[in-house]
Design an enzyme around this catalytic site. Structure first.
Site, PDB file in Angstrom:
ATOM      1  CD1 TRP A 112     -56.663 -35.549 -26.443  1.00  0.00           C
ATOM      2  CD2 TRP A 112     -55.617 -36.982 -27.811  1.00  0.00           C
ATOM      3  NE1 TRP A 112     -55.559 -34.917 -26.954  1.00  0.00           N
ATOM      4  CE2 TRP A 112     -54.906 -35.773 -27.792  1.00  0.00           C
ATOM      5  CE3 TRP A 112     -55.144 -38.036 -28.595  1.00  0.00           C
ATOM      6  CZ2 TRP A 112     -53.746 -35.581 -28.540  1.00  0.00           C
ATOM      7  CZ3 TRP A 112     -53.991 -37.855 -29.335  1.00  0.00           C
ATOM      8  CH2 TRP A 112     -53.297 -36.641 -29.299  1.00  0.00           C
ATOM      9  CG  ASP A 121     -53.529 -43.051 -26.022  1.00  0.00           C
ATOM     10  OD1 ASP A 121     -52.356 -42.978 -25.607  1.00  0.00           O
ATOM     11  OD2 ASP A 121     -54.133 -42.088 -26.538  1.00  0.00           O
ATOM     12  CE  LYS A 181     -50.002 -34.965 -22.434  1.00  0.00           C
ATOM     13  NZ  LYS A 181     -50.915 -33.950 -22.869  1.00  0.00           N
TER      14      LYS A 181
HETATM   15  C1  LIG Z   1     -55.112 -39.553 -24.411  1.00  0.00           C
HETATM   16  C2  LIG Z   1     -53.940 -38.963 -25.115  1.00  0.00           C
HETATM   17  N1  LIG Z   1     -53.244 -39.717 -25.977  1.00  0.00           N
HETATM   18  C3  LIG Z   1     -52.177 -39.242 -26.632  1.00  0.00           C
HETATM   19  C4  LIG Z   1     -51.749 -37.955 -26.447  1.00  0.00           C
HETATM   20  C5  LIG Z   1     -50.579 -37.486 -27.267  1.00  0.00           C
HETATM   21  O1  LIG Z   1     -49.552 -36.966 -26.560  1.00  0.00           O
HETATM   22  P1  LIG Z   1     -48.208 -36.496 -27.264  1.00  0.00           P
HETATM   23  O2  LIG Z   1     -48.325 -36.686 -28.715  1.00  0.00           O
HETATM   24  O3  LIG Z   1     -48.060 -35.060 -26.898  1.00  0.00           O
HETATM   25  O4  LIG Z   1     -47.144 -37.347 -26.662  1.00  0.00           O
HETATM   26  C6  LIG Z   1     -52.446 -37.115 -25.571  1.00  0.00           C
HETATM   27  C7  LIG Z   1     -52.041 -35.728 -25.380  1.00  0.00           C
HETATM   28  O5  LIG Z   1     -52.710 -34.890 -24.857  1.00  0.00           O
HETATM   29  C8  LIG Z   1     -53.549 -37.637 -24.868  1.00  0.00           C
HETATM   30  O6  LIG Z   1     -54.247 -36.904 -24.006  1.00  0.00           O
END
Ligand SMILES: Cc1ncc(COP(=O)(O)O)c(C=O)c1O
Length: 396
Positions: free
Chosen positions: A130, A211, A246
């Site tokens: 990411w 993660d 999500k």
């Molecule tokens: C792999 C991954 N980790 C963490 C996140 C963080 O998500 P959020 O901070 O929106 O909960 C995302 C968001 O796209 C992600 O794709």
């Protein structure tokens, strides 16, 4: 004072989104966004969330702070969902968790806690990962490295290269793995590969940092937690960060959780106090609303049933779009085998197009994607799928 700062280019995805907004062509399609979309192109508020929100608003009697660790009911329900209610490590009291502002806040808390415990620790990220992993974790002061993960030519995980890289790691090196729905490539570890990694990590003293931002969107809530549960059972120490952005569609409410698995109960208590202390030093107290909603949806029988149905709809939609894309491409005799798309999971996949082809798609066909040709499968729908596939075949 701030004269030394230099203007920075906009984030790559934000740049593409703004080009998309400026495009007036009625055929335009946005496959660059990072959020789930339904068949009408909307990112919906789930019904279970709406109901929980109404109940909470009616019942809420104070806006005073929630505690540093957040909503205790939320943390408990999330731990059960993530590890499984009867997980031996959870039952043994070896898991400490803290509610965080989204998965990103969770990664930040985890990063600072690792630095506090071992400033010289190295965290290995998958190549690719990411895009925000690197800058976010760097800000917490971690030493970051990369390990090979995705084979762009064969469209699958390069597991041999990964194992070779891990075989050179030191004890207490930390490896960040995506629990499921790898972002950006969609290629997930199989159960057999998770098992092999657990053996290797145990043997070499490597600490997994998982993660898992998309639990429930690959194969199911239980199935998607395989790696997390396995590592938490096999190893003394594991870091897990999860997100409700999500799977509950709570993106803007900023709710997630950081969990540390420790060797024993005493260490878990120490870990808990440090998680709280780290969070206190960053943002002091977590926001309430998202966790109150998620906690209610997870713990109320009826709401939970409704959520599982809605989550199932999102998952099935993503998986069937993957299938549909492959069928349509085959139907048009695309000069490229796209069958890997239907084997990958979650919202993202690399199409394997060159930058030139991506630009041509954008400029001539009004189909927008990240320059690496990463697409959000959920941006495809019944009314644009033929146009998307025709355009891709045309640039090939
Ligand atoms: C792999 C991954 N980790 C963490 C996140 C963080 O998500 P959020 O901070 O929106 O909960 C995302 C968001 O796209 C992600 O794709």
């Amino acid at each position: 004072m701030f004269q030394s700062l230099e203007a920075l280019p906009p984030d790559a995805i934000i740049g593409i989104m703004s080009l998309y907004r400026q495009d007036n062509d009625p055929r335009k399609v946005d496959l660059s966004v990072g959020v789930y979309q339904d068949d009408s192109g909307k990112t919906p508020v789930l019904d279970c969330v709406r109901i929980a929100e109404q109940q909470i608003l009616e019942e809420q009697s104070t806006k005073s702070y929630v505690g540093i660790a957040g909503n205790a009911g939320f943390n408990k329900s999330m731990e059960s969902m993530l590890f499984g209610v009867n997980h031996p490590t959870l039952r043994a009291g070896r898991i400490s968790s803290i509610q965080t502002p989204g998965g990103s806040g969770g990664l930040c808390v985890a990063g600072h806690t690792i630095v506090r415990a071992k400033p010289e620790a190295r965290v290995w990220l998958s190549d690719p990962s990411w895009p925000n992993h690197m800058p976010l974790l760097k800000l917490s002061g971690l030493n970051l490295e990369q390990y090979p993960y995705y084979d762009y030519d064969k469209h699958c995980i390069n597991f041999d290269a990964m194992i070779n890289a891990f075989n050179t790691l030191r004890s207490d090196d930390i490896v960040l793995l995506h629990g499921c729905c790898h972002n950006p490539c969609g290629a997930d570890l199989s159960k057999e590969q998770w098992n092999l990694l657990a053996d290797l990590f145990e043997e070499r003293g490597i600490v997994p940092f998982i993660d898992i931002a998309y639990q429930g969107l690959a194969n199911g809530l239980e199935e998607d937690a395989y790696g997390v549960r396995l590592m938490a059972e096999r190893l003394d120490e594991v870091v897990v960060v999860t997100s409700c952005s999500k799977n509950l569609g709570l993106y803007r409410e900023r709710v997630g959780m950081t969990s540390l698995v420790s060797k024993d109960v005493e260490r878990a208590k120490i870990a808990q106090s440090n998680l709280g202390n780290v969070a206190r030093g960053i943002y002091s107290m977590p926001p309430d609303h998202g966790a109150a909603v998620a906690g209610r949806v997870l713990s109320d029988g009826e709401l939970n049933k409704l959520w599982l149905k809605e989550l199932g709809t999102m998952r099935t939609r993503i998986n069937s779009l993957r299938q549909l894309f492959v069928e349509k491409a085959e139907g048009r005799n695309a000069p490229r085998d796209f069958s890997f798309i239907s084997e990958e999971k979650g919202m993202f996949s690399f199409l394997g197009l060159s930058r030139k082809q991506v630009v041509k798609l954008r400029e001539e066909f009004h189909v927008y994607m990240v320059e690496t040709s990463r697409i959000n499968v959920a941006g495809i729908n019944q009314s644009n799928v033929d146009y998307v596939v025709d355009s891709i075949v045309a640039v090939l």
